[in-house]
Enzyme design. Structure first.
Site, PDB file in Angstrom:
ATOM      1  N   ASN A 124       6.654  19.136  10.224  1.00  0.00           N
ATOM      2  CA  ASN A 124       5.742  20.240  10.395  1.00  0.00           C
ATOM      3  C   ASN A 124       4.260  19.922  10.642  1.00  0.00           C
ATOM      4  O   ASN A 124       3.635  19.150   9.734  1.00  0.00           O
ATOM      5  CB  ASN A 124       5.772  21.147   9.119  1.00  0.00           C
ATOM      6  CG  ASN A 124       4.736  22.357   9.496  1.00  0.00           C
ATOM      7  OD1 ASN A 124       4.347  22.614  10.478  1.00  0.00           O
ATOM      8  ND2 ASN A 124       4.595  22.911   8.309  1.00  0.00           N
ATOM      9  N   LYS A 141       2.043  21.174  11.735  1.00  0.00           N
ATOM     10  CA  LYS A 141       0.919  22.359  11.380  1.00  0.00           C
ATOM     11  C   LYS A 141      -0.350  22.327  12.391  1.00  0.00           C
ATOM     12  O   LYS A 141       0.007  22.413  13.736  1.00  0.00           O
ATOM     13  CB  LYS A 141       0.379  22.048  10.076  1.00  0.00           C
ATOM     14  CG  LYS A 141       1.174  21.973   9.045  1.00  0.00           C
ATOM     15  CD  LYS A 141       0.672  21.760   7.560  1.00  0.00           C
ATOM     16  CE  LYS A 141       1.579  21.532   6.512  1.00  0.00           C
ATOM     17  NZ  LYS A 141       1.327  21.743   5.145  1.00  0.00           N
ATOM     18  N   GLY A 161       0.346  19.185   0.707  1.00  0.00           N
ATOM     19  CA  GLY A 161      -0.953  19.038   1.390  1.00  0.00           C
ATOM     20  C   GLY A 161      -1.841  18.141   0.221  1.00  0.00           C
ATOM     21  O   GLY A 161      -3.057  17.848   0.517  1.00  0.00           O
ATOM     22  N   SER A 191       4.005  16.990   0.135  1.00  0.00           N
ATOM     23  CA  SER A 191       3.635  15.505  -0.312  1.00  0.00           C
ATOM     24  C   SER A 191       4.615  14.694  -0.129  1.00  0.00           C
ATOM     25  O   SER A 191       4.534  13.543  -0.865  1.00  0.00           O
ATOM     26  CB  SER A 191       2.670  15.425  -1.264  1.00  0.00           C
ATOM     27  OG  SER A 191       1.639  16.129  -1.299  1.00  0.00           O
TER      28      SER A 191
HETATM   29  P1  PGA Z   1       2.633  18.122   3.046  1.00  0.00           P
HETATM   30  O1  PGA Z   1       3.025  19.657   3.928  1.00  0.00           O
HETATM   31  O2  PGA Z   1       4.006  17.504   3.523  1.00  0.00           O
HETATM   32  O3  PGA Z   1       1.414  18.064   4.064  1.00  0.00           O
HETATM   33  O4  PGA Z   1       2.550  18.452   1.788  1.00  0.00           O
HETATM   34  C1  PGA Z   1       4.371  20.015   3.729  1.00  0.00           C
HETATM   35  C2  PGA Z   1       4.373  21.490   4.177  1.00  0.00           C
HETATM   36  O5  PGA Z   1       3.619  22.520   3.936  1.00  0.00           O
HETATM   37  O6  PGA Z   1       5.631  21.841   4.875  1.00  0.00           O
END
Ligand code: PGA
Length: 238
Positions: free
Chosen positions: A8, A10, A169, A201
């Site tokens: 993802n 984002k 995150g 994470s």
């Molecule tokens: P992250 O995000 O790996 O940066 O913690 C995971 C997610 O929100 O899909």
């Protein structure tokens, strides 16, 4: 069983950076591709079209997910994205109910339900995200919160992503044993019928601990999925 690796991106990458990372992934796909892994990339909405074009041109096996979609295919819905057009453009999946959508865009169960209906009608497979906050976990409500988020939706989605909100995150993942407890709970709730991925994470340091869990079908990775090196390292350990 097939494992999911869902990247993802984002809003971390510009269109140009998304194209660059997709190009690099394609250059290494033959070496890194795993037949037992469904590799799904979710670029930002604006980068989706050009990433799809690159993947199609290379006849890649990497699948595309949209990070979100609207609840209608046409009409007076300013700013909305049609699920049907996403499907036609080349997306196979859509992520619905991500905690960032719930938190920053005020998405509630009623809206999520409409999105799921529209996405299914368009033929998109749905990656549905659930997860509790730290406070909810601390007071012992984690399972109740997830149960509520699953209520009425489980039969209409294709993959569940369990993402404890405080682990997203932050660089602090949940303990794998706690994730397993929740995955087992979700599996029971949905009658064992759906793949369940962990998100929050995930990195090359901990991915193996999450994909090895008994009730784990893979991972949904945010920040760590935005560089080639980290993706390659994670794919080797999944
Ligand atoms: P992250 O995000 O790996 O940066 O913690 C995971 C997610 O929100 O899909």
């Amino acid at each position: 069983m097939k494992k999911y690796f869902i990247a993802n991106w984002k809003l971390y990458l510009t269109i140009a950076k998304s194209e660059l990372l997709a190009t690099r992934l394609l250059a290494t796909e033959k070496t890194n591709a795993r037949r037992d892994v469904e590799f799904i990339v979710a670029p930002s909405m604006l980068a989706l079209s050009s990433v799809v074009t690159l993947l199609k041109r290379a006849k890649s096996k990497i699948k595309i997910a949209a990070q979100d979609c609207g609840f209608a295919d046409e009409g007076a819905f300013t700013g909305a994205v049609s699920p049907n057009e996403l499907k036609k453009m080349g997306a196979s999946y859509v992520i619905i109910g991500h905690s960032e959508r719930r938190q920053y865009f005020a998405e509630d169960a009623a809206l999520i339900s409409k999105k799921i209906t529209a996405a299914r009608a368009a033929g998109l497979k749905i990656i549905y995200c659930v997860g509790e906050t730290k406070d909810e976990r601390n007071v012992g409500r984690a399972q109740a919160v997830v149960k509520e988020q699953l209520r009425g939706f489980a039969k209409d989605v294709d993959v569940i992503a369990y993402e404890p909100r405080w682990a997203i995150g932050t660089g602090i993942a949940i303990e794998p044993a706690e994730a397993e407890q929740m995955h087992e709970y979700i599996s029971r709730e949905v009658g064992g019928a759906l793949p369940i991925c962990y998100g929050g994470s995930v990195s090359d340091k901990n991915i193996a601990a999450f994909t090895r869990l008994q009730h784990s079908s893979g991972v949904l990775v945010g920040f760590a999925s935005t560089t080639l090196q980290a993706i390659v390292a994670m794919l080797q350990k999944i």
